[in-house]
Design a protein around this motif. Sequence first.
Motif, PDB file in Angstrom:
ATOM      1  N   VAL A  83       0.849  -1.182   0.000  1.00 45.82           N
ATOM      2  CA  VAL A  83       0.000   0.000   0.000  1.00 45.82           C
ATOM      3  C   VAL A  83       0.888   1.236   0.000  1.00 45.82           C
ATOM      4  O   VAL A  83       1.747   1.394   0.870  1.00 45.82           O
ATOM      5  N   SER A  84       0.681   2.108  -0.993  1.00 47.60           N
ATOM      6  CA  SER A  84       1.476   3.328  -1.118  1.00 47.60           C
ATOM      7  C   SER A  84       0.551   4.527  -1.303  1.00 47.60           C
ATOM      8  O   SER A  84      -0.602   4.378  -1.704  1.00 47.60           O
ATOM      9  N   THR A  85       1.087   5.707  -1.021  1.00 44.46           N
ATOM     10  CA  THR A  85       0.307   6.931  -1.161  1.00 44.46           C
ATOM     11  C   THR A  85       1.090   7.960  -1.964  1.00 44.46           C
ATOM     12  O   THR A  85       2.278   7.789  -2.225  1.00 44.46           O
ATOM     13  N   ASN A  86       0.397   9.037  -2.334  1.00 39.07           N
ATOM     14  CA  ASN A  86       1.027  10.162  -3.012  1.00 39.07           C
ATOM     15  C   ASN A  86       0.758  11.435  -2.230  1.00 39.07           C
ATOM     16  O   ASN A  86      -0.382  11.725  -1.899  1.00 39.07           O
ATOM     17  N   MET A  87       1.821  12.178  -1.955  1.00 43.46           N
ATOM     18  CA  MET A  87       1.654  13.465  -1.303  1.00 43.46           C
ATOM     19  C   MET A  87       2.186  14.597  -2.180  1.00 43.46           C
ATOM     20  O   MET A  87       1.730  15.730  -2.084  1.00 43.46           O
ATOM     21  N   ILE A  88       3.157  14.294  -3.024  1.00 48.29           N
ATOM     22  CA  ILE A  88       3.775  15.317  -3.871  1.00 48.29           C
ATOM     23  C   ILE A  88       3.100  15.359  -5.233  1.00 48.29           C
ATOM     24  O   ILE A  88       2.747  16.419  -5.746  1.00 48.29           O
ATOM     25  N   ASP A  89       2.879  14.189  -5.828  1.00 51.87           N
ATOM     26  CA  ASP A  89       2.273  14.088  -7.151  1.00 51.87           C
ATOM     27  C   ASP A  89       0.852  13.550  -7.034  1.00 51.87           C
ATOM     28  O   ASP A  89       0.442  13.030  -5.997  1.00 51.87           O
ATOM     29  N   ASP A  90       0.115  13.641  -8.140  1.00 51.38           N
ATOM     30  CA  ASP A  90      -1.267  13.186  -8.139  1.00 51.38           C
ATOM     31  C   ASP A  90      -1.390  11.686  -8.371  1.00 51.38           C
ATOM     32  O   ASP A  90      -2.425  11.098  -8.079  1.00 51.38           O
ATOM     33  N   ASP A  91      -0.338  11.082  -8.910  1.00 52.83           N
ATOM     34  CA  ASP A  91      -0.430   9.665  -9.247  1.00 52.83           C
ATOM     35  C   ASP A  91       0.969   9.063  -9.230  1.00 52.83           C
ATOM     36  O   ASP A  91       1.965   9.752  -8.991  1.00 52.83           O
ATOM     37  N   ILE A  92       1.050   7.778  -9.505  1.00 55.45           N
ATOM     38  CA  ILE A  92       2.328   7.073  -9.568  1.00 55.45           C
ATOM     39  C   ILE A  92       3.173   7.678 -10.679  1.00 55.45           C
ATOM     40  O   ILE A  92       2.665   8.006 -11.755  1.00 55.45           O
ATOM     41  N   SER A  93       4.477   7.805 -10.434  1.00 56.27           N
ATOM     42  CA  SER A  93       5.347   8.313 -11.493  1.00 56.27           C
ATOM     43  C   SER A  93       5.404   7.310 -12.641  1.00 56.27           C
ATOM     44  O   SER A  93       5.217   6.095 -12.455  1.00 56.27           O
ATOM     45  N   LEU A  94       5.638   7.809 -13.828  1.00 54.36           N
ATOM     46  CA  LEU A  94       5.696   6.936 -15.002  1.00 54.36           C
ATOM     47  C   LEU A  94       6.807   5.901 -14.868  1.00 54.36           C
ATOM     48  O   LEU A  94       6.647   4.741 -15.261  1.00 54.36           O
ATOM     49  N   LEU A  95       7.950   6.317 -14.298  1.00 50.63           N
ATOM     50  CA  LEU A  95       9.066   5.391 -14.128  1.00 50.63           C
ATOM     51  C   LEU A  95       8.703   4.292 -13.134  1.00 50.63           C
ATOM     52  O   LEU A  95       8.959   3.102 -13.388  1.00 50.63           O
ATOM     53  N   GLU A  96       8.103   4.655 -12.016  1.00 51.02           N
ATOM     54  CA  GLU A  96       7.710   3.648 -11.026  1.00 51.02           C
ATOM     55  C   GLU A  96       6.711   2.659 -11.627  1.00 51.02           C
ATOM     56  O   GLU A  96       6.845   1.439 -11.464  1.00 51.02           O
ATOM     57  N   GLU A  97       5.719   3.165 -12.319  1.00 54.35           N
ATOM     58  CA  GLU A  97       4.720   2.280 -12.915  1.00 54.35           C
ATOM     59  C   GLU A  97       5.346   1.345 -13.934  1.00 54.35           C
ATOM     60  O   GLU A  97       5.017   0.153 -13.992  1.00 54.35           O
ATOM     61  N   GLU A  98       6.279   1.854 -14.711  1.00 54.09           N
ATOM     62  CA  GLU A  98       6.955   1.029 -15.717  1.00 54.09           C
ATOM     63  C   GLU A  98       7.756  -0.092 -15.042  1.00 54.09           C
ATOM     64  O   GLU A  98       7.749  -1.236 -15.511  1.00 54.09           O
ATOM     65  N   ILE A  99       8.417   0.210 -13.965  1.00 54.17           N
ATOM     66  CA  ILE A  99       9.246  -0.780 -13.262  1.00 54.17           C
ATOM     67  C   ILE A  99       8.388  -1.835 -12.560  1.00 54.17           C
ATOM     68  O   ILE A  99       8.727  -3.018 -12.544  1.00 54.17           O
ATOM     69  N   PHE A 100       7.246  -1.429 -12.021  1.00 48.36           N
ATOM     70  CA  PHE A 100       6.437  -2.342 -11.214  1.00 48.36           C
ATOM     71  C   PHE A 100       5.436  -3.166 -12.023  1.00 48.36           C
ATOM     72  O   PHE A 100       5.048  -4.254 -11.595  1.00 48.36           O
ATOM     73  N   LYS A 101       5.012  -2.672 -13.170  1.00 46.46           N
ATOM     74  CA  LYS A 101       3.872  -3.310 -13.837  1.00 46.46           C
ATOM     75  C   LYS A 101       4.165  -4.705 -14.370  1.00 46.46           C
ATOM     76  O   LYS A 101       3.237  -5.503 -14.562  1.00 46.46           O
ATOM     77  N   SER A 102       5.443  -5.041 -14.570  1.00 46.45           N
ATOM     78  CA  SER A 102       5.761  -6.384 -15.065  1.00 46.45           C
ATOM     79  C   SER A 102       5.546  -7.455 -13.998  1.00 46.45           C
ATOM     80  O   SER A 102       5.286  -8.618 -14.311  1.00 46.45           O
ATOM     81  N   ASP A 103       5.635  -7.074 -12.726  1.00 47.83           N
ATOM     82  CA  ASP A 103       5.506  -8.041 -11.629  1.00 47.83           C
ATOM     83  C   ASP A 103       4.223  -7.880 -10.819  1.00 47.83           C
ATOM     84  O   ASP A 103       3.818  -8.818 -10.121  1.00 47.83           O
ATOM     85  N   PHE A 104       3.608  -6.715 -10.899  1.00 41.41           N
ATOM     86  CA  PHE A 104       2.487  -6.417 -10.011  1.00 41.41           C
ATOM     87  C   PHE A 104       1.241  -5.975 -10.771  1.00 41.41           C
ATOM     88  O   PHE A 104       1.332  -5.334 -11.820  1.00 41.41           O
ATOM     89  N   GLN A 105       0.108  -6.323 -10.187  1.00 43.56           N
ATOM     90  CA  GLN A 105      -1.151  -5.702 -10.578  1.00 43.56           C
ATOM     91  C   GLN A 105      -1.280  -4.413  -9.778  1.00 43.56           C
ATOM     92  O   GLN A 105      -1.099  -4.400  -8.563  1.00 43.56           O
ATOM     93  N   ILE A 106      -1.594  -3.316 -10.443  1.00 44.90           N
ATOM     94  CA  ILE A 106      -1.671  -2.003  -9.807  1.00 44.90           C
ATOM     95  C   ILE A 106      -3.131  -1.560  -9.740  1.00 44.90           C
ATOM     96  O   ILE A 106      -3.845  -1.586 -10.746  1.00 44.90           O
ATOM     97  N   ASP A 107      -3.574  -1.172  -8.545  1.00 50.56           N
ATOM     98  CA  ASP A 107      -4.941  -0.671  -8.366  1.00 50.56           C
ATOM     99  C   ASP A 107      -4.907   0.632  -7.591  1.00 50.56           C
ATOM    100  O   ASP A 107      -4.163   0.765  -6.616  1.00 50.56           O
ATOM    101  N   ARG A 108      -5.718   1.587  -8.029  1.00 50.70           N
ATOM    102  CA  ARG A 108      -5.845   2.850  -7.318  1.00 50.70           C
ATOM    103  C   ARG A 108      -6.987   2.765  -6.306  1.00 50.70           C
ATOM    104  O   ARG A 108      -7.976   2.061  -6.531  1.00 50.70           O
ATOM    105  N   ILE A 109      -6.850   3.507  -5.191  1.00 48.43           N
ATOM    106  CA  ILE A 109      -7.897   3.585  -4.178  1.00 48.43           C
ATOM    107  C   ILE A 109      -8.382   5.031  -4.112  1.00 48.43           C
ATOM    108  O   ILE A 109      -7.578   5.968  -4.029  1.00 48.43           O
ATOM    109  N   PHE A 110      -9.697   5.205  -4.140  1.00 50.05           N
ATOM    110  CA  PHE A 110     -10.299   6.531  -4.129  1.00 50.05           C
ATOM    111  C   PHE A 110     -11.193   6.676  -2.907  1.00 50.05           C
ATOM    112  O   PHE A 110     -11.757   5.700  -2.407  1.00 50.05           O
TER     113      PHE A 110
END
Length: 262
Positions: A221-248
Amino acid sequence: MDSLHRDISGTLRVISGYDEDEYSHLFFQSNDRLTDLFPKLDVYGKNVLTVLGSGDQALYFYKMGANCVDLFDINKLTFFYYYLRIWIIKYLNKSYPDYFLSLDLITNILKMVSPKSKEEEYAYSYWTMIVHMDIKDINQLFYIYFPIISQNFFLTKDVLNGIDRKFKFYNLNISSNINIDSKYDIIYTSNLSEYLSKKNVALERYKDNLIHLLSPGGLIVSTNMIDDDISLLEEEIFKSDFQIDRIFNDNEEQIAYTYKLK
């Protein structure tokens, strides 16, 4: 220099305005929107590893029925503040210190403390040394001392039942080499990855460490305080191994995101 005196020296440097990796200013409370987030997480009976920070996340995990809550933080001072938070809840039945934290208040709390573990004894010795030093303003330990407690986040002594069980504190950088053998159902990282968002090597190591620490079916479980969403680099690195879901939240504002191994 022994460990306790090293921690005291680090504390005095922070009060004088100097931050370094192992000793830096503290957060009085979390900025994560915990009261919105936790009802959307299944934490009951789970084994948890969470960044320590102000201690709010760990205490909230206990409040919501987690089985075990281990802690990590690069800042050693979070360990001592966490015990102060525990004592304030236990002996004063208050969620936080007074806005103007005083050495007199800490002295009075210490009179009520009966350490139950070597870790609590260590924290007790630390604060005992602090209150006998010539420190003009203990509030200089915090980044911003005047908080806005907007989360309706209030704790009573019943939340401490889980803390009576032994927990581990890892003083480490989660994006460097780590040596932890335990596995966890939930790992709460708050917004740590935002500080790694432009560092490919650090994000890769961060991801590998999280994979190593997760139990089968576990959740990050991660949060964002500086940006509105996951950085493009982080998403690119994580998406091969993880399913990513946003919580609203109920206002359809993104308050967190989760990673689950594929």
